[in-house]
Write a protein that holds these residues in place. Structure first.
Motif, short mmCIF file in Angstrom:
data_model
loop_
_atom_site.label_atom_id
_atom_site.label_comp_id
_atom_site.label_asym_id
_atom_site.label_seq_id
_atom_site.Cartn_x
_atom_site.Cartn_y
_atom_site.Cartn_z
N ASP A 150 41.77 42.70 43.63
CA ASP A 150 41.54 43.26 42.30
C ASP A 150 42.82 43.83 41.69
OD1 ASP A 150 38.69 42.83 42.43
OD2 ASP A 150 38.61 44.53 43.80
N LEU A 151 43.87 43.97 42.48
CA LEU A 151 45.12 44.57 42.02
C LEU A 151 46.08 43.50 41.54
CD1 LEU A 151 45.67 47.18 44.90
CD2 LEU A 151 44.40 47.47 42.75
N PRO A 152 47.07 43.87 40.72
CA PRO A 152 48.09 42.90 40.33
C PRO A 152 48.78 42.30 41.55
CG PRO A 152 48.23 44.89 38.98
CD PRO A 152 47.25 45.18 40.07
N ALA A 153 48.90 40.99 41.57
CA ALA A 153 49.45 40.31 42.75
C ALA A 153 50.86 40.77 43.07
CB ALA A 153 49.42 38.80 42.54
N ARG A 169 32.17 50.28 43.02
CA ARG A 169 32.75 49.17 42.25
C ARG A 169 32.11 49.05 40.86
NH1 ARG A 169 35.87 44.97 43.74
NH2 ARG A 169 35.78 43.03 42.52
N SER A 170 30.83 49.36 40.79
CA SER A 170 30.14 49.26 39.50
C SER A 170 30.71 50.23 38.47
CB SER A 170 28.65 49.52 39.68
OG SER A 170 28.42 50.86 40.12
N GLN A 209 37.77 53.36 46.09
CA GLN A 209 37.50 53.18 44.67
C GLN A 209 36.59 51.99 44.39
OE1 GLN A 209 41.16 53.53 42.18
NE2 GLN A 209 42.20 53.95 44.12
N GLY A 210 36.08 51.35 45.44
CA GLY A 210 35.26 50.17 45.22
C GLY A 210 36.07 48.95 44.84
N VAL A 248 36.28 46.12 36.48
CA VAL A 248 36.77 44.95 37.21
C VAL A 248 36.21 43.70 36.53
CG1 VAL A 248 36.86 43.76 39.42
CG2 VAL A 248 36.86 46.25 39.34
N THR A 249 37.08 42.76 36.25
CA THR A 249 36.66 41.50 35.64
C THR A 249 36.58 40.42 36.71
OG1 THR A 249 37.75 42.09 33.57
CG2 THR A 249 37.16 39.78 33.87
#
Length: 301
Positions: free
Chosen positions: A189-192, A51-52, A183-184, A56-57
Motif C-alpha cells: 500500500d506504500l509508495p514503491a 484498514r477500513s 494501521q491496517g 486505500v485504493t
C-alpha cells in the motif's frame, strides 16, 4: 477458487503478517480475495477493521469472514481467491483438513531452534498426506524477521536443504511491517520507492505463488472420435455417416434389412437416479472445517 493457507504450529511466527500482505497483493492486482481467519485471536479481522479507516485504493476488495451461530462462513459474491490464516498448534486431522482445502501452504519460519524443529515436524506430517505428496497442494517455507546483519538467511537455507523443504525467500526484520500492520496497511500500500528493498524480497515468494494465484484455464473437453472403423455393408445408412456420427447410433437398435418386418423398439430399463451432487463450493467446505474448531460464543454473537 484458489486457496493459500499460512500454517505454523508455533505462535508469533508472522502468520498474520504474511496473510495480510498476500491479501493486499491480490487486491492491488485486481483479484477479489477473502481473508479467512480461523485463529481465535482474530488478528486479521482486527487488521481489516483498521484498514477500513484508511484511504486505500484497491483494484479489488478484501473481505473477511462473518462468524455467527447460523453461518460460520459467508462467501460474498465475486470472491475468487482465499487467503487462510490458521491457528497455532495444527496437527493430525485438522492439519490434514487444511491440506485438503488448500492449493498451496506457506510456512513462515523464524530463525530459532524451536521454530525450525517445529516447522520440520509439521512439514514431515504434511508430506505424509496424499494430496501434498502428489503435488496437488504445494508446501514451501519463508524465513521471517531475519536480521540482515547475521547469517540467519544462510542458517535457514541450510536447515531447509537438510529437511528437503522448498525454501522460497526471506523477509527481513524491519519496523516497516510493524507500522503497517498497526494501521491496517501493508508494504504493497506504500509508495514503491520507499520500500523498494523490502518489495524485492517478495518477488521469489510471489513468483512461486504465481501458478496458484493465476491458474491457467482448463482446456475444453472434446468428444472422442471413433477411428479405424470397417466399411459398412451396402444399404446401411450408417455408411454415409462420418465416424463421429456413427459412434452416436444406439448399438442395440440396428437398421433392419430390406423386407424384414419392423420390430418394436425395446423399452429402456429405468436407471436409478443419480445421487445429488455434492456442493463444490470452497467456501462451504471451509465453513464446515471452521465449525470443527471450538469457536467461542462471543464470536458467534
Amino acid at each position: 477458487m484458489p486457496v493459500v493457507a499460512v500454517v505454523n504450529r508455533k505462535g508469533g511466527s508472522g502468520k498474520s503478517t504474511l496473510a495480510t500482505h498476500l491479501s493486499a497483493y491480490c487486491a492491488h492486482n485486481g483479484i477479489p480475495v477473502m481473508l479467512g481467519d480461523v485463529d481465535k485471536q482474530q488478528s486479521t479481522q482486527a487488521w481489516l477493521r483498521l484498514r477500513s479507516q484508511q484511504a486505500v485504493t484497491n483494484k479489488a476488495p478484501i473481505v473477511g469472514w462473518t462468524v455467527d451461530a447460523r453461518s460460520v462462513l459467508r462467501s460474498p459474491p465475486g470472491v475468487t481467491h482465499v487467503i487462510l490464516d490458521t491457528p497455532g498448534g495444527l496437527r493430525g486431522f485438522e492439519l490434514a483438513r487444511v491440506a485438503m482445502f488448500a492449493d498451496a501452504i506457506i510456512m513462515p519460519v523464524c530463525n530459532s531452534v524451536f521454530d525450525r524443529e517445529s516447522a520440520a515436524d509439521c512439514f514431515a506430517e504434511l508430506m505424509a498426506l496424499p494430496r501434498v505428496a502428489s503435488g496437488k497442494c504445494k508446501v514451501a517455507a519463508v524465513g521471517m524477521r531475519l536480521d540482515a546483519r547475521t547469517k540467519a538467511d544462510e542458517t535457514l537455507r541450510d536447515w531447509a536443504s537438510k529437511h528437503k523443504i522448498p525454501f522460497i525467500g526471506v523477509l527481513r526484520e524491519t519496523q516497516g511491517y510493524v507500522r503497517c500492520v498497526e494501521q491496517g496497511l501493508t508494504l504493497f500500500d506504500l509508495p514503491a520507492s520507499k520500500v523498494e528493498a523490502d518489495l524485492l524480497q517478495w518477488q521469489p515468494i510471489l513468483q512461486w505463488l504465481q501458478p496458484v494465484l493465476h491458474p491457467k484455464p482448463a482446456a475444453p473437453l472434446t468428444r472422442p472420435v471413433a477411428t479405424g472403423m470397417s466399411p459398412a455393408p451396402a444399404g446401411n445408412r450408417a455408411a454415409s455417416l462420418k465416424p463421429a456420427q456413427v459412434s452416436l447410433l444406439a448399438p442395440d437398435h440396428p437398421e433392419p434389412a430390406p423386407g424384414t418386418p419392423a420390430t418394436p423398439p425395446r423399452t429402456a430399463k429405468p436407471q436409478p437416479s443419480a445421487a445429488p451432487a455434492r456442493s463444490g463450493s470452497v467456501a462451504g467446505r471451509l465453513g464446515s472445517w471452521l465449525e470443527s474448531f471450538s469457536v467461542s460464543r462471543l464470536l458467534q454473537r
